[in-house]
Design a protein around this motif. Sequence first.
Motif, short mmCIF file in Angstrom:
data_model
loop_
_atom_site.label_atom_id
_atom_site.label_comp_id
_atom_site.label_asym_id
_atom_site.label_seq_id
_atom_site.Cartn_x
_atom_site.Cartn_y
_atom_site.Cartn_z
N GLY A 1 0.93 -1.16 0.20
CA GLY A 1 -0.18 -0.10 0.14
C GLY A 1 0.76 1.30 0.01
N ALA A 2 0.30 2.43 0.73
CA ALA A 2 1.08 3.73 0.55
C ALA A 2 2.41 3.47 1.41
CB ALA A 2 0.04 4.73 1.31
N VAL A 3 3.44 4.22 0.95
CA VAL A 3 4.42 4.06 1.44
C VAL A 3 4.98 5.35 1.91
CG1 VAL A 3 7.18 3.65 0.85
CG2 VAL A 3 5.16 2.22 -0.27
N THR A 4 5.60 5.19 3.21
CA THR A 4 6.14 6.40 3.80
C THR A 4 7.75 6.63 3.69
OG1 THR A 4 4.50 6.38 5.68
CG2 THR A 4 6.67 7.71 6.08
N TYR A 5 8.06 7.47 2.86
CA TYR A 5 9.68 7.40 2.50
C TYR A 5 10.15 8.41 3.56
CZ TYR A 5 7.94 5.45 -1.81
OH TYR A 5 7.55 4.56 -2.74
N LEU A 6 11.80 8.48 3.55
CA LEU A 6 12.33 9.66 4.17
C LEU A 6 12.06 10.91 3.71
CD1 LEU A 6 13.77 6.77 4.95
CD2 LEU A 6 16.08 8.08 5.05
N THR A 7 12.26 11.77 4.68
CA THR A 7 11.93 13.28 4.33
C THR A 7 13.51 13.70 4.07
OG1 THR A 7 12.46 13.83 6.77
CG2 THR A 7 10.33 13.65 5.93
N PRO A 8 13.44 14.71 3.20
CA PRO A 8 14.99 15.35 2.84
C PRO A 8 15.63 15.41 4.25
CG PRO A 8 13.50 16.47 1.74
CD PRO A 8 12.43 15.49 2.53
N GLU A 9 15.04 16.00 5.21
CA GLU A 9 16.03 16.25 6.47
C GLU A 9 16.41 14.53 6.85
OE1 GLU A 9 13.30 19.42 5.57
OE2 GLU A 9 12.86 17.45 6.02
N GLU A 10 15.46 13.79 7.24
CA GLU A 10 15.74 12.47 7.77
C GLU A 10 17.00 11.92 6.85
OE1 GLU A 10 11.70 10.95 9.67
OE2 GLU A 10 11.98 10.68 7.45
N ALA A 11 16.72 11.93 5.39
CA ALA A 11 17.95 11.57 4.39
C ALA A 11 19.10 12.11 4.67
CB ALA A 11 17.33 11.63 3.09
N ALA A 12 18.96 13.60 4.99
CA ALA A 12 20.41 14.13 5.17
C ALA A 12 21.20 13.69 6.55
CB ALA A 12 20.08 15.75 5.32
N ALA A 13 20.36 13.49 7.68
CA ALA A 13 21.00 13.33 8.94
C ALA A 13 21.31 11.73 9.04
CB ALA A 13 19.63 13.54 9.76
#
Length: 261
Positions: A225-237
């Motif tokens: 179903g719907a997927v929750t991806y990393l946010t830009p902030e989470e990805a950077a950290a």
Amino acid sequence: MRAFAVLAFGLLLCGTAALAQPKSAGTPDPRLVEDLVAANRVLADLGVVDGFGHVSVRHDKDASHYLMSRSMAPALVKADDILEFDLDGVAVDAKGQAVFLERFIHGEIYKARPDVKAVVHSHSPSVIPFGVSKTRLQPIYHMSSFMGVDVPVFEIRGVEGLGSDLLVRNQKLGAALAQVLGTRTVALMRGHGSVTVGTSLPQVVFRAYYAEMNARLQSEAIKLGAVTYLTPEEAAAAAKTNDALVMRPWELWKRKAMKPE
């Protein structure tokens, strides 16, 4: 007659210059060669490459040269198979061996990205669907955070038209791929594979593996179903944290891949 002779001599000189081989940057650090051999074998062990694919590293004594094996299956690479190239893809001494047709991927990325010290090109199977569909490859967990939230797709038709064999077989195509990659760490190649870059061999192997792993997990998550991806902030950290830890898996992978035969 004399003018003709002068012209012919000039053309001869031009032809000689065009065919001249680049001078070697010198003997690379044996540890760098060892790690390049290991990178080939690790990528094969991890299933990122099979009989095809290649990895390169900048020469430690000259940033305008890089090291890569002769054209062969990565799992079989040894130190004697490592060749030196300039950024135009010309081998200093090919030793009579065949070289990779797609070496222009590496040279043109090194030209465009002074920060890049290592490049992997692979056909890792799980990423292929994301290069041919409207579903974009995005980081689904912290280990793939280095991808950021915008993984581009190189469309070779925009450069070669409809008759291409999809291979990056010259500098023009390599430069176009490098432009699509831009400042990112990963770019997909429609109907072909991907390219991954890093500041070291351990880092680029880490990235190539976890890009493949992310593609597998993302495909599975989409089925639910719907997927929750990393946010830009989470990805950077997360990427910052992981960059400090790449040697942990590298040491494990290298030890396994380099066991005595």
